[in-house]
Motif scaffolding. Sequence first.
Motif, PDB file in Angstrom:
ATOM      1  N   ALA A   1     -15.708   7.025  -3.028  1.00 30.06           N
ATOM      2  CA  ALA A   1     -16.431   5.419  -2.057  1.00 30.06           C
ATOM      3  C   ALA A   1     -16.684   3.970  -2.264  1.00 30.06           C
ATOM      4  O   ALA A   1     -16.411   3.220  -1.510  1.00 30.06           O
ATOM      5  CB  ALA A   1     -18.286   6.610  -2.114  1.00 30.06           C
ATOM      6  N   GLU A   2     -16.250   4.102  -3.434  1.00 31.86           N
ATOM      7  CA  GLU A   2     -16.236   2.029  -3.978  1.00 31.86           C
ATOM      8  C   GLU A   2     -14.933   1.744  -3.639  1.00 31.86           C
ATOM      9  O   GLU A   2     -14.949   0.798  -2.792  1.00 31.86           O
ATOM     10  CB  GLU A   2     -16.112   2.297  -5.741  1.00 31.86           C
ATOM     11  CG  GLU A   2     -17.839   2.675  -6.010  1.00 31.86           C
ATOM     12  CD  GLU A   2     -18.091   2.744  -7.611  1.00 31.86           C
ATOM     13  OE1 GLU A   2     -19.034   2.549  -7.976  1.00 31.86           O
ATOM     14  OE2 GLU A   2     -16.921   2.330  -7.822  1.00 31.86           O
ATOM     15  N   LYS A   3     -14.114   2.184  -3.463  1.00 33.13           N
ATOM     16  CA  LYS A   3     -12.679   1.977  -3.128  1.00 33.13           C
ATOM     17  C   LYS A   3     -13.012   1.800  -1.779  1.00 33.13           C
ATOM     18  O   LYS A   3     -12.528   1.287  -1.178  1.00 33.13           O
ATOM     19  CB  LYS A   3     -11.759   3.474  -3.868  1.00 33.13           C
ATOM     20  CG  LYS A   3     -11.221   3.096  -4.731  1.00 33.13           C
ATOM     21  CD  LYS A   3      -9.989   3.569  -5.721  1.00 33.13           C
ATOM     22  CE  LYS A   3      -9.722   3.398  -7.278  1.00 33.13           C
ATOM     23  NZ  LYS A   3      -8.590   5.101  -7.601  1.00 33.13           N
ATOM     24  N   LYS A   4     -13.529   2.790  -1.379  1.00 32.20           N
ATOM     25  CA  LYS A   4     -13.237   2.903   0.124  1.00 32.20           C
ATOM     26  C   LYS A   4     -13.977   1.761   1.088  1.00 32.20           C
ATOM     27  O   LYS A   4     -13.762   1.071   1.985  1.00 32.20           O
ATOM     28  CB  LYS A   4     -14.004   4.124   0.442  1.00 32.20           C
ATOM     29  CG  LYS A   4     -13.744   4.211   2.346  1.00 32.20           C
ATOM     30  CD  LYS A   4     -13.938   5.730   3.014  1.00 32.20           C
ATOM     31  CE  LYS A   4     -13.696   6.015   4.170  1.00 32.20           C
ATOM     32  NZ  LYS A   4     -14.298   7.101   5.023  1.00 32.20           N
ATOM     33  N   ARG A   5     -15.247   1.475   0.438  1.00 29.96           N
ATOM     34  CA  ARG A   5     -16.177   0.649   0.723  1.00 29.96           C
ATOM     35  C   ARG A   5     -14.972  -1.269   0.339  1.00 29.96           C
ATOM     36  O   ARG A   5     -14.693  -1.593   0.780  1.00 29.96           O
ATOM     37  CB  ARG A   5     -17.481  -0.185  -0.389  1.00 29.96           C
ATOM     38  CG  ARG A   5     -18.411   0.914   0.709  1.00 29.96           C
ATOM     39  CD  ARG A   5     -20.004   0.832   0.098  1.00 29.96           C
ATOM     40  NE  ARG A   5     -20.113   2.622  -0.013  1.00 29.96           N
ATOM     41  CZ  ARG A   5     -20.454   2.313  -1.272  1.00 29.96           C
ATOM     42  NH1 ARG A   5     -20.691   1.280  -2.529  1.00 29.96           N
ATOM     43  NH2 ARG A   5     -20.326   3.906  -2.307  1.00 29.96           N
ATOM     44  N   GLN A   6     -15.043  -0.970  -0.654  1.00 33.86           N
ATOM     45  CA  GLN A   6     -13.835  -2.399  -1.428  1.00 33.86           C
ATOM     46  C   GLN A   6     -12.734  -2.202  -0.599  1.00 33.86           C
ATOM     47  O   GLN A   6     -12.741  -3.699   0.322  1.00 33.86           O
ATOM     48  CB  GLN A   6     -13.322  -2.038  -2.693  1.00 33.86           C
ATOM     49  CG  GLN A   6     -12.874  -3.333  -3.389  1.00 33.86           C
ATOM     50  CD  GLN A   6     -12.369  -2.966  -4.468  1.00 33.86           C
ATOM     51  OE1 GLN A   6     -12.177  -2.297  -5.452  1.00 33.86           O
ATOM     52  NE2 GLN A   6     -11.734  -4.357  -5.315  1.00 33.86           N
TER      53      GLN A   6
ATOM     54  N   LYS B   1     -12.441  -2.233   2.719  1.00 34.36           N
ATOM     55  CA  LYS B   1     -12.734  -2.634   4.151  1.00 34.36           C
ATOM     56  C   LYS B   1     -13.375  -3.834   3.926  1.00 34.36           C
ATOM     57  O   LYS B   1     -13.384  -4.431   5.421  1.00 34.36           O
ATOM     58  CB  LYS B   1     -14.019  -1.096   4.538  1.00 34.36           C
ATOM     59  CG  LYS B   1     -13.080  -0.361   4.863  1.00 34.36           C
ATOM     60  CD  LYS B   1     -13.995   0.563   5.786  1.00 34.36           C
ATOM     61  CE  LYS B   1     -14.042   1.805   5.913  1.00 34.36           C
ATOM     62  NZ  LYS B   1     -14.766   2.459   7.048  1.00 34.36           N
ATOM     63  N   ALA B   2     -13.624  -4.369   2.974  1.00 36.53           N
ATOM     64  CA  ALA B   2     -13.584  -5.494   3.007  1.00 36.53           C
ATOM     65  C   ALA B   2     -13.094  -6.914   3.108  1.00 36.53           C
ATOM     66  O   ALA B   2     -11.532  -6.698   2.719  1.00 36.53           O
ATOM     67  CB  ALA B   2     -14.569  -5.603   1.628  1.00 36.53           C
ATOM     68  N   LYS B   3     -13.605  -8.228   4.102  1.00 36.92           N
ATOM     69  CA  LYS B   3     -12.463  -9.053   4.473  1.00 36.92           C
ATOM     70  C   LYS B   3     -11.876  -9.263   3.296  1.00 36.92           C
ATOM     71  O   LYS B   3     -12.709  -9.748   1.897  1.00 36.92           O
ATOM     72  CB  LYS B   3     -13.266 -10.054   5.338  1.00 36.92           C
ATOM     73  CG  LYS B   3     -13.455  -9.292   6.464  1.00 36.92           C
ATOM     74  CD  LYS B   3     -13.474  -9.744   7.505  1.00 36.92           C
ATOM     75  CE  LYS B   3     -14.173  -9.278   9.066  1.00 36.92           C
ATOM     76  NZ  LYS B   3     -14.585 -10.775  10.084  1.00 36.92           N
ATOM     77  N   PRO B   4     -10.979 -10.297   3.020  1.00 35.09           N
ATOM     78  CA  PRO B   4     -10.866 -11.012   1.579  1.00 35.09           C
ATOM     79  C   PRO B   4     -10.904 -12.101   1.386  1.00 35.09           C
ATOM     80  O   PRO B   4     -11.690 -12.520   3.149  1.00 35.09           O
ATOM     81  CB  PRO B   4      -9.475 -11.691   1.308  1.00 35.09           C
ATOM     82  CG  PRO B   4      -8.352 -10.085   2.379  1.00 35.09           C
ATOM     83  CD  PRO B   4      -9.797  -9.982   3.909  1.00 35.09           C
TER      84      PRO B   4
END
Length: 67
Positions: free
Chosen positions: A4-9, A11-14
């Motif tokens: 879940a943490e990988k998935k959220r990370q 999707k974040a814009k750089p």
Amino acid sequence: MSQAEKKRQSKAKPEGFADMEALVKQIFEAQEQSYFDWLHQQHQAQIIKFNLENKGIIASLAKEREV
């Protein structure tokens, strides 16, 4: 790191994305071009590339759906 943490990370814009995007939009405006038209063309190119790279799988799936 959890899935879940990988998935959220991912999707974040750089960092700095908004600033760079604003600058690119200004460049396109100065050249009297549309940033969003260009962006749309980039999206289309990615989809076409994906489809061409996976045309065998896509055709196979389409045949399965016909049955």
